[in-house]
Scaffold this motif. Sequence first.
Motif, short mmCIF file in Angstrom:
data_model
loop_
_atom_site.label_atom_id
_atom_site.label_comp_id
_atom_site.label_asym_id
_atom_site.label_seq_id
_atom_site.Cartn_x
_atom_site.Cartn_y
_atom_site.Cartn_z
N PHE A 1 20.28 82.60 -3.62
CA PHE A 1 21.47 81.91 -4.11
C PHE A 1 21.36 80.41 -3.84
O PHE A 1 21.09 79.99 -2.72
N ALA A 2 21.55 79.60 -4.86
CA ALA A 2 21.56 78.13 -4.78
C ALA A 2 20.27 77.56 -4.18
O ALA A 2 20.27 76.47 -3.62
N GLU A 3 19.17 78.31 -4.31
CA GLU A 3 17.91 77.84 -3.75
C GLU A 3 17.39 76.65 -4.55
O GLU A 3 17.41 76.64 -5.78
N ALA A 4 16.94 75.62 -3.83
CA ALA A 4 16.38 74.44 -4.48
C ALA A 4 15.13 74.81 -5.27
O ALA A 4 14.41 75.74 -4.90
N ARG B 1 10.20 70.53 -1.52
CA ARG B 1 10.87 69.43 -0.82
C ARG B 1 12.37 69.67 -0.75
O ARG B 1 13.01 69.47 0.28
N GLY B 2 12.93 70.13 -1.85
CA GLY B 2 14.36 70.44 -1.86
C GLY B 2 14.71 71.58 -0.93
O GLY B 2 15.72 71.54 -0.23
N ASN C 1 22.98 71.16 1.04
CA ASN C 1 21.88 70.41 0.45
C ASN C 1 21.80 69.02 1.07
O ASN C 1 22.74 68.56 1.71
N ARG C 2 20.69 68.34 0.84
CA ARG C 2 20.48 66.98 1.39
C ARG C 2 21.57 66.01 1.00
O ARG C 2 21.90 65.11 1.76
N ILE C 3 22.08 66.13 -0.18
CA ILE C 3 23.05 65.14 -0.67
C ILE C 3 24.48 65.51 -0.26
O ILE C 3 25.44 65.17 -0.93
#
Length: 122
Positions: A56-59, A63-64, A86-88
């Motif tokens: 689920f919602a895997e980048a 890198r993500g 997430n990073r952001i």
Amino acid sequence: MTARLAPPQEVENAVPQWVVLQAAGEAEAWRYTVRRELEGSEAEALAAMLGIVDTFAEAVTERGRRGQRRRVFRVSERRYFVRVHNRISRTEEAHFALAELIADSRDDDLPDTASDWYATNP
């Protein structure tokens, strides 16, 4: 469309049918959708659901994925809550549940109502 997890068994009982439900939203605004329909044993259906939970919602990129923090909470044996940071600073959350079909008014192998099913499956 229903995915068959294993070849049908040569038995009188029908193959159990399952759905993986996903709830997304906030507070009282949760919306449920069917992520997948399955046929097979409970163990097979649970394994399929856990595969959905794990991605689920895997980048998309490596890198993500390194920048994500994934947290999976077990609510019960058939229910999980996933939170992906997430990073952001974006967070995605969803509840997942595995549900078994127990009544169907158009299937001769199943009772017509949930009450009828519980009367024969205490």
